[in-house]
Design a protein around this motif. Structure first.
Motif, PDB file in Angstrom:
ATOM      1  N   LEU A  25       0.827  -1.201   0.000  1.00  0.00           N
ATOM      2  CA  LEU A  25       0.000   0.000   0.000  1.00  0.00           C
ATOM      3  C   LEU A  25       0.867   1.258   0.000  1.00  0.00           C
ATOM      4  CD1 LEU A  25      -2.796  -0.958   2.567  1.00  0.00           C
ATOM      5  CD2 LEU A  25      -3.098  -0.575   0.122  1.00  0.00           C
ATOM      6  N   ALA A  26       1.914   1.247   0.800  1.00  0.00           N
ATOM      7  CA  ALA A  26       2.810   2.408   0.845  1.00  0.00           C
ATOM      8  C   ALA A  26       3.478   2.629  -0.508  1.00  0.00           C
ATOM      9  CB  ALA A  26       3.858   2.218   1.937  1.00  0.00           C
ATOM     10  N   LEU A  27       3.909   1.545  -1.168  1.00  0.00           N
ATOM     11  CA  LEU A  27       4.533   1.666  -2.485  1.00  0.00           C
ATOM     12  C   LEU A  27       3.525   2.175  -3.511  1.00  0.00           C
ATOM     13  CD1 LEU A  27       6.858   1.212  -4.450  1.00  0.00           C
ATOM     14  CD2 LEU A  27       6.128  -1.183  -4.663  1.00  0.00           C
ATOM     15  N   THR A  28       2.302   1.652  -3.460  1.00  0.00           N
ATOM     16  CA  THR A  28       1.263   2.114  -4.389  1.00  0.00           C
ATOM     17  C   THR A  28       0.998   3.598  -4.215  1.00  0.00           C
ATOM     18  OG1 THR A  28       0.205  -0.070  -4.368  1.00  0.00           O
ATOM     19  CG2 THR A  28      -1.122   1.789  -5.122  1.00  0.00           C
ATOM     20  N   ASP A  29       0.865   4.042  -2.963  1.00  0.00           N
ATOM     21  CA  ASP A  29       0.604   5.460  -2.703  1.00  0.00           C
ATOM     22  C   ASP A  29       1.761   6.328  -3.190  1.00  0.00           C
ATOM     23  OD1 ASP A  29      -1.773   4.745  -1.576  1.00  0.00           O
ATOM     24  OD2 ASP A  29      -1.149   5.022   0.500  1.00  0.00           O
ATOM     25  N   PHE A  30       2.987   5.856  -2.986  1.00  0.00           N
ATOM     26  CA  PHE A  30       4.159   6.618  -3.450  1.00  0.00           C
ATOM     27  C   PHE A  30       4.124   6.778  -4.970  1.00  0.00           C
ATOM     28  CE2 PHE A  30       8.556   7.024  -4.870  1.00  0.00           C
ATOM     29  CZ  PHE A  30       8.996   8.078  -4.074  1.00  0.00           C
ATOM     30  N   LEU A  31       3.785   5.713  -5.685  1.00  0.00           N
ATOM     31  CA  LEU A  31       3.714   5.786  -7.144  1.00  0.00           C
ATOM     32  C   LEU A  31       2.586   6.717  -7.599  1.00  0.00           C
ATOM     33  CD1 LEU A  31       4.318   2.023  -8.062  1.00  0.00           C
ATOM     34  CD2 LEU A  31       5.949   3.921  -8.208  1.00  0.00           C
ATOM     35  N   VAL A  32       1.445   6.653  -6.908  1.00  0.00           N
ATOM     36  CA  VAL A  32       0.323   7.528  -7.269  1.00  0.00           C
ATOM     37  C   VAL A  32       0.689   8.985  -7.040  1.00  0.00           C
ATOM     38  CG1 VAL A  32      -2.014   8.205  -6.620  1.00  0.00           C
ATOM     39  CG2 VAL A  32      -1.460   5.788  -6.896  1.00  0.00           C
ATOM     40  N   ILE A  33       1.312   9.282  -5.906  1.00  0.00           N
ATOM     41  CA  ILE A  33       1.697  10.661  -5.593  1.00  0.00           C
ATOM     42  C   ILE A  33       2.724  11.170  -6.614  1.00  0.00           C
ATOM     43  CG2 ILE A  33       2.910  12.086  -3.902  1.00  0.00           C
ATOM     44  CD1 ILE A  33       1.680  10.276  -1.732  1.00  0.00           C
ATOM     45  N   THR A  34       3.661  10.316  -6.967  1.00  0.00           N
ATOM     46  CA  THR A  34       4.663  10.702  -7.972  1.00  0.00           C
ATOM     47  C   THR A  34       3.996  11.003  -9.304  1.00  0.00           C
ATOM     48  OG1 THR A  34       6.334   9.319  -6.881  1.00  0.00           O
ATOM     49  CG2 THR A  34       6.759   9.963  -9.160  1.00  0.00           C
ATOM     50  N   TRP A  35       3.057  10.141  -9.693  1.00  0.00           N
ATOM     51  CA  TRP A  35       2.326  10.359 -10.962  1.00  0.00           C
ATOM     52  C   TRP A  35       1.554  11.675 -10.922  1.00  0.00           C
ATOM     53  CZ3 TRP A  35      -3.015  10.746 -11.165  1.00  0.00           C
ATOM     54  CH2 TRP A  35      -3.559  10.856 -12.446  1.00  0.00           C
ATOM     55  N   ALA A  36       0.848  11.917  -9.818  1.00  0.00           N
ATOM     56  CA  ALA A  36       0.019  13.120  -9.721  1.00  0.00           C
ATOM     57  C   ALA A  36       0.878  14.385  -9.723  1.00  0.00           C
ATOM     58  CB  ALA A  36      -0.825  13.063  -8.445  1.00  0.00           C
ATOM     59  N   ALA A  74       6.981  14.944   1.243  1.00  0.00           N
ATOM     60  CA  ALA A  74       6.133  15.479   2.309  1.00  0.00           C
ATOM     61  C   ALA A  74       4.752  14.832   2.289  1.00  0.00           C
ATOM     62  CB  ALA A  74       6.013  17.000   2.154  1.00  0.00           C
ATOM     63  N   TRP A  75       4.200  14.665   1.109  1.00  0.00           N
ATOM     64  CA  TRP A  75       2.861  14.078   0.938  1.00  0.00           C
ATOM     65  C   TRP A  75       2.858  12.635   1.438  1.00  0.00           C
ATOM     66  CZ3 TRP A  75      -0.018  14.926  -4.362  1.00  0.00           C
ATOM     67  CH2 TRP A  75      -1.357  14.545  -4.235  1.00  0.00           C
ATOM     68  N   TRP A  76       3.866  11.875   1.024  1.00  0.00           N
ATOM     69  CA  TRP A  76       3.928  10.460   1.403  1.00  0.00           C
ATOM     70  C   TRP A  76       4.160  10.296   2.908  1.00  0.00           C
ATOM     71  CZ3 TRP A  76       8.105   6.913   2.637  1.00  0.00           C
ATOM     72  CH2 TRP A  76       7.735   5.567   2.553  1.00  0.00           C
ATOM     73  N   LEU A  77       5.029  11.119   3.474  1.00  0.00           N
ATOM     74  CA  LEU A  77       5.267  11.047   4.916  1.00  0.00           C
ATOM     75  C   LEU A  77       4.031  11.473   5.702  1.00  0.00           C
ATOM     76  CD1 LEU A  77       8.903  12.479   5.155  1.00  0.00           C
ATOM     77  CD2 LEU A  77       8.179  10.102   5.510  1.00  0.00           C
ATOM     78  N   ALA A  78       3.276  12.432   5.163  1.00  0.00           N
ATOM     79  CA  ALA A  78       2.044  12.860   5.835  1.00  0.00           C
ATOM     80  C   ALA A  78       1.041  11.711   5.900  1.00  0.00           C
ATOM     81  CB  ALA A  78       1.428  14.050   5.102  1.00  0.00           C
ATOM     82  N   THR A 102      -7.535  13.992   4.606  1.00  0.00           N
ATOM     83  CA  THR A 102      -7.043  14.913   5.630  1.00  0.00           C
ATOM     84  C   THR A 102      -5.544  15.170   5.467  1.00  0.00           C
ATOM     85  OG1 THR A 102      -8.727  14.163   7.199  1.00  0.00           O
ATOM     86  CG2 THR A 102      -6.792  15.279   8.108  1.00  0.00           C
ATOM     87  N   ALA A 103      -4.771  14.094   5.290  1.00  0.00           N
ATOM     88  CA  ALA A 103      -3.321  14.251   5.129  1.00  0.00           C
ATOM     89  C   ALA A 103      -2.994  15.078   3.897  1.00  0.00           C
ATOM     90  CB  ALA A 103      -2.661  12.869   5.035  1.00  0.00           C
ATOM     91  N   THR A 104      -3.682  14.807   2.794  1.00  0.00           N
ATOM     92  CA  THR A 104      -3.420  15.532   1.543  1.00  0.00           C
ATOM     93  C   THR A 104      -3.744  17.010   1.672  1.00  0.00           C
ATOM     94  OG1 THR A 104      -3.864  13.529   0.248  1.00  0.00           O
ATOM     95  CG2 THR A 104      -4.000  15.642  -0.901  1.00  0.00           C
ATOM     96  N   LEU A 105      -4.916  17.316   2.212  1.00  0.00           N
ATOM     97  CA  LEU A 105      -5.317  18.715   2.340  1.00  0.00           C
ATOM     98  C   LEU A 105      -4.389  19.477   3.280  1.00  0.00           C
ATOM     99  CD1 LEU A 105      -9.198  18.287   2.481  1.00  0.00           C
ATOM    100  CD2 LEU A 105      -7.822  19.134   0.574  1.00  0.00           C
ATOM    101  N   ARG A 106      -3.929  18.828   4.334  1.00  0.00           N
ATOM    102  CA  ARG A 106      -3.028  19.502   5.259  1.00  0.00           C
ATOM    103  C   ARG A 106      -1.676  19.794   4.617  1.00  0.00           C
ATOM    104  NH1 ARG A 106      -4.294  16.309  11.008  1.00  0.00           N
ATOM    105  NH2 ARG A 106      -6.248  17.427  11.442  1.00  0.00           N
ATOM    106  N   VAL A 107      -1.185  18.849   3.813  1.00  0.00           N
ATOM    107  CA  VAL A 107       0.085  19.083   3.123  1.00  0.00           C
ATOM    108  C   VAL A 107      -0.023  20.280   2.198  1.00  0.00           C
ATOM    109  CG1 VAL A 107       1.628  18.155   1.347  1.00  0.00           C
ATOM    110  CG2 VAL A 107       0.987  16.745   3.296  1.00  0.00           C
TER     111      VAL A 107
END
Length: 487
Positions: A25-36, A74-78, A102-107
């Motif tokens: 899940l962490a790897l998937t989120d990292f790839l999605v954030i990088t893509w976005a 920052a996004w991934w760590l949040a 919540t994490a995304t909006l705060r970042v």
């Protein structure tokens, strides 16, 4: 003690099995954030476009590539700091989605404030592309993983092994609750209670309530679920927690507040005694205005989107037997007020005249409380069978939403004859507008018993929220595609 296969002492089998999933899940989120993030950069500036983020004073310059890299980290760590990968929230409920948002909006709020404070000019188009794209795809990726995890858990894998402790009656309720939602990941392997609970003959009784800690440690379960505290005594629950310390076994307690969601329950300690404050459900205010706005805007958008399909289906129904296109029926809505609900006609023209005959012919098949619905109803037309399979017959209800009689999400709209047979509790379904979809739609639809349908609707009424509505709408798409319970 009834013999059971021993698990690894001190290390829950379910918890250990979930750790690889947390990494994926962490790897998937990292790839999605990088893509976005880099996708927004390329779309906004192009591959060879603007590459710097400049301060108005001219003394700070950073390339957008490095800015994107810092934003990704920052996004991934949040996400990690907000507990998005906590095994307790994986696979069930809305907490995962809420934490991601919540994490995304705060970042992005921190980025905006930092840019303003440092007078750094960050392109608004870049932010407005990365933010929604990231949230939406993070949610979509999490939904895919949740579907996979739910399937595995329904098959008995990747679940927490649970020992339930408490009084026989409350133990049975908690065991039944866990069995109802296997995707939540609680697999009961035994109980500790004074006597075998009624209706749970196959569930091994491994000891008394006071032996719960010893049994849990010997078996190496993941979780001890305490169904009540009466049998344990005033200090029993505290001593149970002490006995489990250092074992790696978690203790969860069911307070007995059925059909009440977490956001309505607040804990306030008084002289060392934790008191649970239960807030009354709200049926007015800004949240209701927001829900009504989403209903109207969403219904209008869906009418425009599906208008070609509406025209085609209307023509097919008309040409099939020459009867009316729509079926209008009196239903009961908000506060008991009746309205005419509109659907595409899926049955023969004389369907209502044949209703009593069918009730007499198939009494066993339709014994579902106040509901009457046949799986192979002979009154359904060939066109009707198809449009029912994909819930197309319900699309004209969008016009009921536009007129304010219905909501996109809510309890099932009942017939007056059903309401006349309601018991006292079921009348609470009328405190909100009925919906085109709801918890009953995404949890089995026509496969539900009357009691299950009422329980889902009452839970929605007591705990409705805009966030939950959005999750239900998302899950409705899956329920419609799989055709589960549609007939």
């Amino acid at each position: 003690m009834v013999g059971l296969p021993r698990l690894a002492p001190g290390v829950g089998a379910g918890r250990a099995a979930l750790r690889p999933l947390q990494g994926l899940l962490a790897l998937t989120d990292f790839l999605v954030i990088t893509w976005a993030t880099f996708g927004a950069q390329v779309v906004r500036f192009g591959i060879d476009g603007r590459t710097d983020v400049a301060a108005t004073s001219g003394d700070v310059t950073i390339s957008y590539t490095w800015f994107s890299i810092l934003l990704i980290l920052a996004w991934w760590l949040a996400l990690r700091f907000h507990g998005v990968y906590d095994m307790h929230v994986l696979g069930h409920g809305t907490v995962e989605y809420r934490l991601i948002a919540t994490a995304t909006l705060r970042v992005f709020a921190v980025v905006a404030m930092a840019a303003f404070a440092l007078q750094v000019q960050v392109a608004r188009g870049y932010i407005l592309l990365a933010l929604p794209a990231g949230i939406i795809v993070l949610w979509a990726a999490r939904r895919v993983w949740r579907a996979w995890l739910g399937h595995r858990r329904s098959a008995g894998d990747l679940s927490h092994d649970v020992l339930v402790v408490g009084d026989p009656s409350t133990v049975r309720h908690l065991v039944d609750t866990f069995a109802t939602v296997p995707e939540a990941g609680y697999r009961v392997i035994g109980v500790c209670t004074a006597a075998a609970p009624d209706g749970l003959a196959d569930m091994p009784v491994l000891g008394t309530e006071r032996e719960g800690a010893r049994v849990a440690i010997e078996l190496g379960v993941d979780v001890v679920a305490c169904a009540d505290t009466h049998a344990l005594g005033a200090g029993g629950l505290r001593r149970l927690g002490w006995a489990l310390e250092g074992s790696g076994i978690e203790l969860v307690v069911s307070p007995g507040l059925t059909e009440i969601a977490g956001p309505r329950v607040l804990t306030r300690p008084v002289a060392g005694l934790p008191l649970l404050h239960v807030e009354a459900p709200s049926f007015s205010g800004p949240r209701l205005v927001l829900k009504s706005t989403i209903d109207w805007v969403g219904a209008l958008a869906l009418v425009l989107l599906f208008s070609p399909l509406l025209v085609v289906v209307a023509a097919l129904i008309r040409l099939s037997d020459g009867g009316p296109v729509f079926f209008r029926q009196e239903r009961v809505g908000l506060d008991g007020r009746t309205f005419r609900m509109t659907k595409f006609r899926s049955m023969a023209v004389d369907a209502e005249d044949r209703l009593d005959q069918l009730r007499q012919r198939t009494p066993d098949e339709v014994d579902r409380g106040v509901l009457f619905k046949l799986k192979d109803d002979p009154r359904i037309t060939p066109v009707g069978r198809y449009i029912r399979r994909y819930s197309i017959d319900e699309l004209p209800q969008l016009f009921n939403v536009l007129t304010g009689h219905m909501s996109l999400v809510g309890p099932r709209p009942p017939l007056p004859s059903e309401v006349a047979r309601y018991e006292h509790d079921a009348h609470r379904r009328l405190l909100v507008k009925p919906g085109m979809t709801g918890l009953w739609q995404i949890n089995g639809r026509s496969n539900l018993t009357w009691e299950q349908s009422v329980r889902f609707d009452l839970y929605y009424v007591e705990n409705w929220s805009v966030a939950q509505d959005l999750v239900i709408l998302w899950r409705t798409f899956h329920a419609v595609v799989t055709k589960d319970g549609a007939y």
